[in-house]
Design a protein around this motif. Structure first.
Motif, PDB file in Angstrom:
ATOM      1  N   ARG A  71      20.652  30.248  48.343  1.00 59.40           N
ATOM      2  CA  ARG A  71      21.884  30.246  49.139  1.00 59.40           C
ATOM      3  C   ARG A  71      22.991  29.410  48.409  1.00 59.40           C
ATOM      4  O   ARG A  71      22.866  28.379  48.244  1.00 59.40           O
ATOM      5  N   ASP A  72      23.954  30.184  48.267  1.00 59.33           N
ATOM      6  CA  ASP A  72      25.337  29.575  47.646  1.00 59.33           C
ATOM      7  C   ASP A  72      25.891  28.576  48.512  1.00 59.33           C
ATOM      8  O   ASP A  72      26.048  29.012  49.629  1.00 59.33           O
ATOM      9  N   VAL A  73      26.455  27.668  47.988  1.00 57.29           N
ATOM     10  CA  VAL A  73      27.238  26.407  48.831  1.00 57.29           C
ATOM     11  C   VAL A  73      28.746  26.351  48.057  1.00 57.29           C
ATOM     12  O   VAL A  73      28.829  26.890  46.715  1.00 57.29           O
ATOM     13  N   TYR A  74      29.660  26.378  49.069  1.00 60.04           N
ATOM     14  CA  TYR A  74      31.058  26.555  48.666  1.00 60.04           C
ATOM     15  C   TYR A  74      31.869  25.145  49.188  1.00 60.04           C
ATOM     16  O   TYR A  74      31.332  24.584  50.096  1.00 60.04           O
ATOM     17  N   PRO A  75      33.147  24.936  48.643  1.00 61.63           N
ATOM     18  CA  PRO A  75      33.590  23.645  49.099  1.00 61.63           C
ATOM     19  C   PRO A  75      33.991  23.838  50.730  1.00 61.63           C
ATOM     20  O   PRO A  75      34.032  25.049  51.253  1.00 61.63           O
ATOM     21  N   GLN A  76      33.933  22.720  51.266  1.00 60.58           N
ATOM     22  CA  GLN A  76      34.000  22.700  52.911  1.00 60.58           C
ATOM     23  C   GLN A  76      32.822  23.252  53.328  1.00 60.58           C
ATOM     24  O   GLN A  76      32.980  23.043  54.509  1.00 60.58           O
ATOM     25  N   ASP A  77      31.539  23.664  52.909  1.00 59.60           N
ATOM     26  CA  ASP A  77      30.438  23.973  53.665  1.00 59.60           C
ATOM     27  C   ASP A  77      30.038  22.620  54.300  1.00 59.60           C
ATOM     28  O   ASP A  77      30.185  21.523  53.500  1.00 59.60           O
ATOM     29  N   GLN A  78      29.459  22.592  55.337  1.00 62.15           N
ATOM     30  CA  GLN A  78      28.735  21.590  56.173  1.00 62.15           C
ATOM     31  C   GLN A  78      27.336  21.641  55.974  1.00 62.15           C
ATOM     32  O   GLN A  78      26.759  22.614  56.237  1.00 62.15           O
ATOM     33  N   ILE A  79      26.570  20.413  55.347  1.00 55.69           N
ATOM     34  CA  ILE A  79      25.193  20.508  55.172  1.00 55.69           C
ATOM     35  C   ILE A  79      24.556  19.639  56.052  1.00 55.69           C
ATOM     36  O   ILE A  79      24.905  18.434  55.971  1.00 55.69           O
TER      37      ILE A  79
END
Length: 127
Positions: free
Chosen positions: A39-47
């Motif tokens: 899965r790709d992550v992008y800025p402002q994603d919450q992990i």
């Protein structure tokens, strides 16, 4: 960037394969969804990440080019983990203090007697 690579780059896992395994086991969530390692992550994603009995909450600020030094990690993520998580980990450490250290060897005579008194089982010498 892939989630497993991102977690490795910001030093939450020592190897990328450990990060991949954590994703496969369901210990990693992005925006409250269990994710696969690809899965790709992008800025402002919450992990949301569970590691060592601590639930970390991270917000992605930026994507690093490659693995970064420990001092530069804060540029790429914001840590929103509650302090209670770390305090609970400290209490867990103190609760395990009375156990024998790994590699301490066989119990001494005093340890053996204490164990027998605790379990109320007769030792070999009392038979």
């Amino acid at each position: 960037m892939r989630i497993d690579k991102y977690l490795w780059c910001i030093r939450y896992y020592k190897t990328r394969s450990l990060a991949t395994t954590a994703c496969k086991k369901g210990h990693v969530r992005v925006n409250n969804e269990i994710v696969k390692p690809s899965r790709d992550v992008y800025p402002q994603d919450q992990i949301d990440l569970r590691k060592d009995q601590i639930n970390y909450k991270l917000i992605v600020n930026d994507i690093p080019e490659s693995r970064v030094g420990a001092k530069l990690v804060d540029i790429y993520r914001t840590d929103k983990t509650p302090k209670e998580q770390f305090e609970a980990q400290e209490l867990l450490k103190y609760s395990k203090d009375y156990y024998r250290k790994k590699g301490a060897g066989r119990p001494t005579k005093k340890d053996r007697r204490d164990i027998d008194d605790y379990t109320d089982e007769p030792s070999d010498t009392e038979l």
